[in-house]
Design an enzyme around this catalytic site. Structure first.
Site, short mmCIF file in Angstrom:
data_model
loop_
_atom_site.label_atom_id
_atom_site.label_comp_id
_atom_site.label_asym_id
_atom_site.label_seq_id
_atom_site.Cartn_x
_atom_site.Cartn_y
_atom_site.Cartn_z
N ASN A 126 0.84 -1.21 0.00
CA ASN A 126 0.00 0.00 0.00
C ASN A 126 0.86 1.25 0.00
O ASN A 126 0.56 2.22 -0.70
CB ASN A 126 -0.92 0.00 1.22
CG ASN A 126 -2.15 -0.85 0.98
OD1 ASN A 126 -3.05 -0.47 0.24
ND2 ASN A 126 -2.17 -2.03 1.58
N ILE A 200 -1.88 3.49 18.20
CA ILE A 200 -1.33 4.85 18.14
C ILE A 200 -1.51 5.53 19.51
O ILE A 200 -2.61 5.60 20.04
CB ILE A 200 -2.05 5.68 17.05
CG1 ILE A 200 -1.90 5.01 15.68
CG2 ILE A 200 -1.51 7.10 17.00
CD1 ILE A 200 -0.47 4.89 15.17
N ASN A 214 -6.51 5.26 8.56
CA ASN A 214 -6.06 3.87 8.58
C ASN A 214 -6.83 3.10 7.51
O ASN A 214 -7.95 3.46 7.15
CB ASN A 214 -6.36 3.26 9.95
CG ASN A 214 -5.93 1.80 10.04
OD1 ASN A 214 -4.86 1.42 9.55
ND2 ASN A 214 -6.76 0.97 10.65
N HIS A 216 -8.18 -0.84 6.72
CA HIS A 216 -8.37 -2.15 7.35
C HIS A 216 -8.93 -3.11 6.29
O HIS A 216 -9.83 -2.74 5.54
CB HIS A 216 -9.34 -2.02 8.54
CG HIS A 216 -9.46 -3.30 9.29
ND1 HIS A 216 -8.47 -3.76 10.14
CD2 HIS A 216 -10.44 -4.24 9.30
CE1 HIS A 216 -8.84 -4.93 10.63
NE2 HIS A 216 -10.02 -5.24 10.15
N ASP A 257 -8.56 0.00 14.90
CA ASP A 257 -9.50 -0.11 13.78
C ASP A 257 -10.83 0.57 14.08
O ASP A 257 -11.91 0.01 13.88
CB ASP A 257 -9.74 -1.60 13.43
CG ASP A 257 -8.43 -2.30 13.08
OD1 ASP A 257 -7.59 -1.67 12.43
OD2 ASP A 257 -8.27 -3.47 13.48
N GLU A 286 -7.54 -2.24 -2.08
CA GLU A 286 -6.75 -1.25 -1.31
C GLU A 286 -5.91 -0.40 -2.25
O GLU A 286 -5.87 0.83 -2.12
CB GLU A 286 -5.86 -1.97 -0.30
CG GLU A 286 -6.66 -2.68 0.77
CD GLU A 286 -5.80 -3.27 1.88
OE1 GLU A 286 -6.28 -3.33 3.02
OE2 GLU A 286 -4.66 -3.68 1.62
C1 GAR Z 1 -3.13 -4.30 4.41
O1 GAR Z 1 -3.96 -5.28 3.89
C2 GAR Z 1 -3.87 -3.47 5.45
O2 GAR Z 1 -5.23 -3.38 5.21
C3 GAR Z 1 -3.61 -4.29 6.70
O3 GAR Z 1 -2.27 -4.68 6.59
C4 GAR Z 1 -1.99 -4.93 5.21
C5 GAR Z 1 -0.65 -4.32 4.88
O4 GAR Z 1 -0.26 -4.74 3.59
N1 GAR Z 1 -3.87 -3.51 7.88
C6 GAR Z 1 -4.45 -4.03 8.97
O5 GAR Z 1 -4.74 -5.21 9.07
C7 GAR Z 1 -4.74 -3.02 10.09
N2 GAR Z 1 -5.55 -3.61 11.08
P1 GAR Z 1 0.93 -4.02 2.84
O6 GAR Z 1 2.10 -4.00 3.81
O7 GAR Z 1 1.20 -4.88 1.65
O8 GAR Z 1 0.49 -2.64 2.49
#
Ligand code: GAR
Length: 306
Positions: A126, A200, A214, A216, A257, A286
């Site tokens: 992301n 945080i 954020n 999720h 979250d 995402e």
């Molecule tokens: C993402 O899918 C994001 O939605 C999740 O971590 C992943 C990071 O992927 N976040 C959570 O679960 C927050 N509770 P990435 O490192 O490939 O961006």
């Protein structure tokens, strides 16, 4: 020269190559189209022909590079590049260039630029999409990557794009000043959590209230909270027999979250889904939506120039 360009545009070597190709092909096409149009106009006076040619290529060039950038996958870069160029020509852009050195970030003259920090703990897919999306953006710059995990993939991504990194440790984050002075010194006006797995601290929540997002990988309020991240979320969604999952982008408050939801998008959960196959579908959502939602949120903040 190439190193300077990589640092200036915050791109890796491969992307720099694609950008240079786009410039070269876009420029040649512009010249070709300009000559064709000029022939059609059959103007007799040399001076008038030259002026007309210059006007035609000035008008055609942005269109040509945008068209060529699409097959090269460089549309976001050129869209931002041209809009920044437009602002520069109209005299609005005075972007400061001190962000390459985090210890040197206390002088920020351009108040029209929102400096964003991406907090991430993992692979950083992301983070990469967000960085690519905002390259050369006239109002928003990804100025810092904050990471709590030595060796995390996101650190390589920050290095690829020459973005400064702040590596944080638990004690100071939770029981010290939460690195707020560092963020302020770096001129950070907005925080994006992109796979950041620590809660945080209240000092940051207060300082960045309404200025922190954020993402999720589920449809909150379901499947969120402590321990609910990455594949744990997808396992829970599949185990519950959900027919649908998705993503939630929300403002951050003091709970995991939690906070005002700004955006949700859904996808199907199919019968033979595994956490890995569902994760792929979720990541696609995402990557598609996070950066535009960040942009929209920042540009709607009071005091941000639109
Ligand atoms: C993402 O899918 C994001 O939605 C999740 O971590 C992943 C990071 O992927 N976040 C959570 O679960 C927050 N509770 P990435 O490192 O490939 O961006």
């Amino acid at each position: 020269m190439f190193d300077k360009l990589k640092a200036k545009w915050k791109v890796g070597p491969f992307q720099l190559l694609l950008i240079l190709f786009t410039f070269a092909i876009g420029g040649s096409l512009t010249g070709w189209v300009g000559r064709k149009i000029l022939l059609q106009l059959s103007i007799d006076y040399a001076a008038l022909r030259l002026v007309t040619y210059l006007i035609i290529i000035t008008l055609c060039w942005p269109l040509m590079v945008i068209l060529v950038s699409i097959p090269f996958g460089q549309f976001p870069f050129f869209r931002n590049y041209l809009s920044r160029l437009g602002r520069r020509i109209s005299g609005k852009a005075t972007r400061s260039r001190v962000e390459d050195n985090p210890s040197n970030m206390s002088t920020f003259t351009d108040t029209s630029l929102t400096r964003v920090a991406i907090f991430a703990s993992g692979a950083g897919s992301n983070a990469r999409k967000i960085i690519e999306y905002f390259q050369g953006h006239p109002q928003i710059i990804i100025a810092l990557v904050v990471c709590n995990k030595p060796g995390a993939g996101v650190l390589n991504i920050a290095a690829d794009f020459s973005i400064p990194v702040l590596t944080i440790e638990k004690e100071r984050f939770f029981r010290g000043d939460a690195y707020l002075p560092d963020l302020q010194k770096a001129g950070i006006g907005f925080i994006v959590l992109a796979g950041f797995l620590w809660k945080i601290p209240s000092a940051l929540i207060t300082a960045y209230s309404g200025h922190m997002l954020n993402i999720h990988p589920a449809l909150l309020p379901k499947y969120g909270g402590k321990g609910m991240y990455g594949n744990f979320v997808h396992e829970a969604v599949i185990a519950a027999g959900e027919k649908e999952s998705g993503i939630t982008i929300h403002l951050v408050d003091g709970e995991y979250d939690h906070g005002g939801t700004l955006f949700q998008a859904t996808c199907e959960v199919v019968p033979d889904d595994t956490p890995a196959t569902l994760a792929r579908r979720i990541h696609e959502l995402e990557h598609l939506h996070f950066a535009p939602v960040i942009e929209k949120t920042i540009l709607s903040l009071p005091g941000v120039n639109r």
